[in-house]
Design a protein around this motif. Sequence first.
Motif, PDB file in Angstrom:
ATOM      1  N   ALA A  61      83.896  28.291  -3.220  1.00 42.76           N
ATOM      2  CA  ALA A  61      83.219  29.007  -2.151  1.00 42.76           C
ATOM      3  C   ALA A  61      82.244  28.072  -1.455  1.00 42.76           C
ATOM      4  CB  ALA A  61      82.475  30.206  -2.732  1.00 42.76           C
ATOM      5  N   PRO A  62      82.009  28.299  -0.154  1.00 45.05           N
ATOM      6  CA  PRO A  62      81.040  27.477   0.558  1.00 45.05           C
ATOM      7  C   PRO A  62      79.664  27.591  -0.085  1.00 45.05           C
ATOM      8  CG  PRO A  62      82.264  28.872   2.072  1.00 45.05           C
ATOM      9  CD  PRO A  62      82.630  29.299   0.683  1.00 45.05           C
ATOM     10  N   SER A  63      78.909  26.502  -0.034  1.00 40.77           N
ATOM     11  CA  SER A  63      77.569  26.471  -0.603  1.00 40.77           C
ATOM     12  C   SER A  63      76.605  25.936   0.437  1.00 40.77           C
ATOM     13  CB  SER A  63      77.516  25.529  -1.803  1.00 40.77           C
ATOM     14  OG  SER A  63      78.491  25.853  -2.730  1.00 40.77           O
ATOM     15  N   PRO A  64      75.335  26.283   0.306  1.00 44.26           N
ATOM     16  CA  PRO A  64      74.347  25.650   1.183  1.00 44.26           C
ATOM     17  C   PRO A  64      74.361  24.147   0.938  1.00 44.26           C
ATOM     18  CG  PRO A  64      73.366  27.442  -0.096  1.00 44.26           C
ATOM     19  CD  PRO A  64      74.749  27.230  -0.617  1.00 44.26           C
ATOM     20  N   LEU A  65      74.064  23.387   1.967  1.00 45.05           N
ATOM     21  CA  LEU A  65      74.067  21.942   1.853  1.00 45.05           C
ATOM     22  C   LEU A  65      73.221  21.497   0.670  1.00 45.05           C
ATOM     23  CD1 LEU A  65      75.284  19.561   3.298  1.00 45.05           C
ATOM     24  CD2 LEU A  65      73.262  19.416   4.713  1.00 45.05           C
ATOM     25  N   GLY A  66      73.786  20.658  -0.197  1.00 45.85           N
ATOM     26  CA  GLY A  66      73.061  20.155  -1.353  1.00 45.85           C
ATOM     27  C   GLY A  66      73.215  21.007  -2.595  1.00 45.85           C
ATOM     28  N   ALA A  67      73.787  22.206  -2.481  1.00 47.79           N
ATOM     29  CA  ALA A  67      73.970  23.068  -3.656  1.00 47.79           C
ATOM     30  C   ALA A  67      75.368  22.855  -4.214  1.00 47.79           C
ATOM     31  CB  ALA A  67      73.787  24.536  -3.275  1.00 47.79           C
ATOM     32  N   LEU A  68      75.503  22.960  -5.516  1.00 52.01           N
ATOM     33  CA  LEU A  68      76.790  22.777  -6.162  1.00 52.01           C
ATOM     34  C   LEU A  68      77.739  23.898  -5.757  1.00 52.01           C
ATOM     35  CD1 LEU A  68      78.399  21.093  -8.208  1.00 52.01           C
ATOM     36  CD2 LEU A  68      77.611  22.652  -9.960  1.00 52.01           C
ATOM     37  N   PRO A  69      78.959  23.575  -5.306  1.00 47.60           N
ATOM     38  CA  PRO A  69      79.918  24.613  -4.945  1.00 47.60           C
ATOM     39  C   PRO A  69      80.252  25.505  -6.140  1.00 47.60           C
ATOM     40  CG  PRO A  69      80.684  22.445  -4.254  1.00 47.60           C
ATOM     41  CD  PRO A  69      79.481  22.238  -5.122  1.00 47.60           C
ATOM     42  N   LEU A  80      83.223   7.753  -8.692  1.00 49.45           N
ATOM     43  CA  LEU A  80      82.978   9.094  -9.211  1.00 49.45           C
ATOM     44  C   LEU A  80      81.482   9.398  -9.200  1.00 49.45           C
ATOM     45  CD1 LEU A  80      84.115  11.683 -10.375  1.00 49.45           C
ATOM     46  CD2 LEU A  80      84.072  10.606 -12.635  1.00 49.45           C
ATOM     47  N   LYS A  81      80.646   8.415  -9.504  1.00 48.69           N
ATOM     48  CA  LYS A  81      79.197   8.577  -9.430  1.00 48.69           C
ATOM     49  C   LYS A  81      78.785   8.927  -8.001  1.00 48.69           C
ATOM     50  CE  LYS A  81      74.819   8.141 -10.602  1.00 48.69           C
ATOM     51  NZ  LYS A  81      74.142   8.825 -11.686  1.00 48.69           N
ATOM     52  N   HIS A  82      79.419   8.296  -7.019  1.00 46.14           N
ATOM     53  CA  HIS A  82      79.117   8.575  -5.612  1.00 46.14           C
ATOM     54  C   HIS A  82      79.430  10.027  -5.260  1.00 46.14           C
ATOM     55  CE1 HIS A  82      79.760   4.008  -4.715  1.00 46.14           C
ATOM     56  NE2 HIS A  82      78.760   4.238  -5.536  1.00 46.14           N
ATOM     57  N   ILE A  83      80.539  10.559  -5.785  1.00 43.71           N
ATOM     58  CA  ILE A  83      80.893  11.959  -5.521  1.00 43.71           C
ATOM     59  C   ILE A  83      79.809  12.878  -6.079  1.00 43.71           C
ATOM     60  CG2 ILE A  83      82.549  13.817  -6.011  1.00 43.71           C
ATOM     61  CD1 ILE A  83      83.631  11.736  -4.046  1.00 43.71           C
ATOM     62  N   PHE A  84      79.388  12.643  -7.326  1.00 44.98           N
ATOM     63  CA  PHE A  84      78.319  13.466  -7.913  1.00 44.98           C
ATOM     64  C   PHE A  84      77.055  13.401  -7.062  1.00 44.98           C
ATOM     65  CE2 PHE A  84      80.689  13.094 -12.019  1.00 44.98           C
ATOM     66  CZ  PHE A  84      80.852  14.449 -12.232  1.00 44.98           C
ATOM     67  N   GLN A  85      76.715  12.216  -6.561  1.00 43.58           N
ATOM     68  CA  GLN A  85      75.524  12.077  -5.724  1.00 43.58           C
ATOM     69  C   GLN A  85      75.691  12.830  -4.404  1.00 43.58           C
ATOM     70  OE1 GLN A  85      75.429   7.764  -5.812  1.00 43.58           O
ATOM     71  NE2 GLN A  85      73.734   7.762  -7.296  1.00 43.58           N
ATOM     72  N   MET A  86      76.875  12.778  -3.806  1.00 40.37           N
ATOM     73  CA  MET A  86      77.100  13.442  -2.522  1.00 40.37           C
ATOM     74  C   MET A  86      77.046  14.967  -2.620  1.00 40.37           C
ATOM     75  SD  MET A  86      79.876  11.133  -0.492  1.00 40.37           S
ATOM     76  CE  MET A  86      80.837  10.418  -1.805  1.00 40.37           C
ATOM     77  N   ILE A  87      77.446  15.520  -3.778  1.00 39.74           N
ATOM     78  CA  ILE A  87      77.385  16.983  -3.907  1.00 39.74           C
ATOM     79  C   ILE A  87      76.091  17.433  -4.569  1.00 39.74           C
ATOM     80  CG2 ILE A  87      79.901  17.258  -3.908  1.00 39.74           C
ATOM     81  CD1 ILE A  87      79.717  17.798  -6.941  1.00 39.74           C
ATOM     82  N   GLY A  88      75.199  16.484  -4.840  1.00 36.20           N
ATOM     83  CA  GLY A  88      73.890  16.824  -5.383  1.00 36.20           C
ATOM     84  C   GLY A  88      73.911  17.265  -6.835  1.00 36.20           C
ATOM     85  N   GLU A  89      74.797  16.683  -7.612  1.00 42.70           N
ATOM     86  CA  GLU A  89      74.933  17.073  -9.024  1.00 42.70           C
ATOM     87  C   GLU A  89      74.715  15.840  -9.899  1.00 42.70           C
ATOM     88  OE1 GLU A  89      75.589  19.773 -12.085  1.00 42.70           O
ATOM     89  OE2 GLU A  89      75.194  20.082  -9.978  1.00 42.70           O
ATOM     90  N   GLU A  90      73.960  15.992 -10.965  1.00 48.76           N
ATOM     91  CA  GLU A  90      73.729  14.881 -11.896  1.00 48.76           C
ATOM     92  C   GLU A  90      73.947  15.374 -13.319  1.00 48.76           C
ATOM     93  OE1 GLU A  90      73.262  11.137 -13.134  1.00 48.76           O
ATOM     94  OE2 GLU A  90      73.238  11.720 -11.050  1.00 48.76           O
ATOM     95  N   PRO A  91      75.176  15.220 -13.850  1.00 48.75           N
ATOM     96  CA  PRO A  91      75.433  15.632 -15.233  1.00 48.75           C
ATOM     97  C   PRO A  91      74.599  14.803 -16.208  1.00 48.75           C
ATOM     98  CG  PRO A  91      77.486  15.253 -14.051  1.00 48.75           C
ATOM     99  CD  PRO A  91      76.376  14.731 -13.196  1.00 48.75           C
ATOM    100  N   GLU A  92      74.483  15.284 -17.423  1.00 49.63           N
ATOM    101  CA  GLU A  92      73.809  14.519 -18.472  1.00 49.63           C
ATOM    102  C   GLU A  92      74.808  13.499 -19.005  1.00 49.63           C
ATOM    103  OE1 GLU A  92      72.010  15.151 -22.959  1.00 49.63           O
ATOM    104  OE2 GLU A  92      72.252  16.889 -21.653  1.00 49.63           O
ATOM    105  N   TRP A  93      74.445  12.234 -18.923  1.00 51.38           N
ATOM    106  CA  TRP A  93      75.339  11.168 -19.353  1.00 51.38           C
ATOM    107  C   TRP A  93      74.950  10.688 -20.742  1.00 51.38           C
ATOM    108  CZ3 TRP A  93      79.110  11.457 -16.152  1.00 51.38           C
ATOM    109  CH2 TRP A  93      78.884  11.716 -14.801  1.00 51.38           C
TER     110      TRP A  93
END
Length: 153
Positions: free
Chosen positions: A22-30, A133-146
């Motif tokens: 579903a669409p999300s506000p900019l910066g929010a995880l889909p 893959l790190k770039h994708i996480f940064q672009m969608i504003g998500e930072e998993p615990e590594w």
Amino acid sequence: FDTFDRKIMAAHLSLFTAISLAPSPLGALPRMRMHAARMSSTAAAEEVDVVVIGSGFGGLSCASLLASRGLKVSVLEAHYEIGGCAHEFSVGLDGRTIPTAKLATAPHTPVFKFEAGPSLYSGLSPAASPNPLKHIFQMIGEEPEWITYDTWG
């Protein structure tokens, strides 16, 4: 497409598992919703902006980026598990594979878990990383615990 093409396309799409972003506000995880069973004709007729074929790294990355920009996206997957070559699978004590969707209804079922793809990825924990893959996480504003490793043994 003419009517014949639409019927052929609907028949092919019905073989896939559907994942809706579903669409999300900019910066929010889909928000992700997966239809556990094969697509019904109702799911196949759902209006979306973009359909992505395949739920591997490429498909889920593309779908996440599009959904983070406000588009309604459906991801179609032919396999019963999402994740492409990086999916995990569970095997019951009887040696039979148990789909994740079935385990969701019986979460205390004893199983052995396996990863079908790589279990070690490099370059995901530093902020400035060459890993796409790190770039994708940064672009969608998500930072998993590594989990980081300091040695190989």
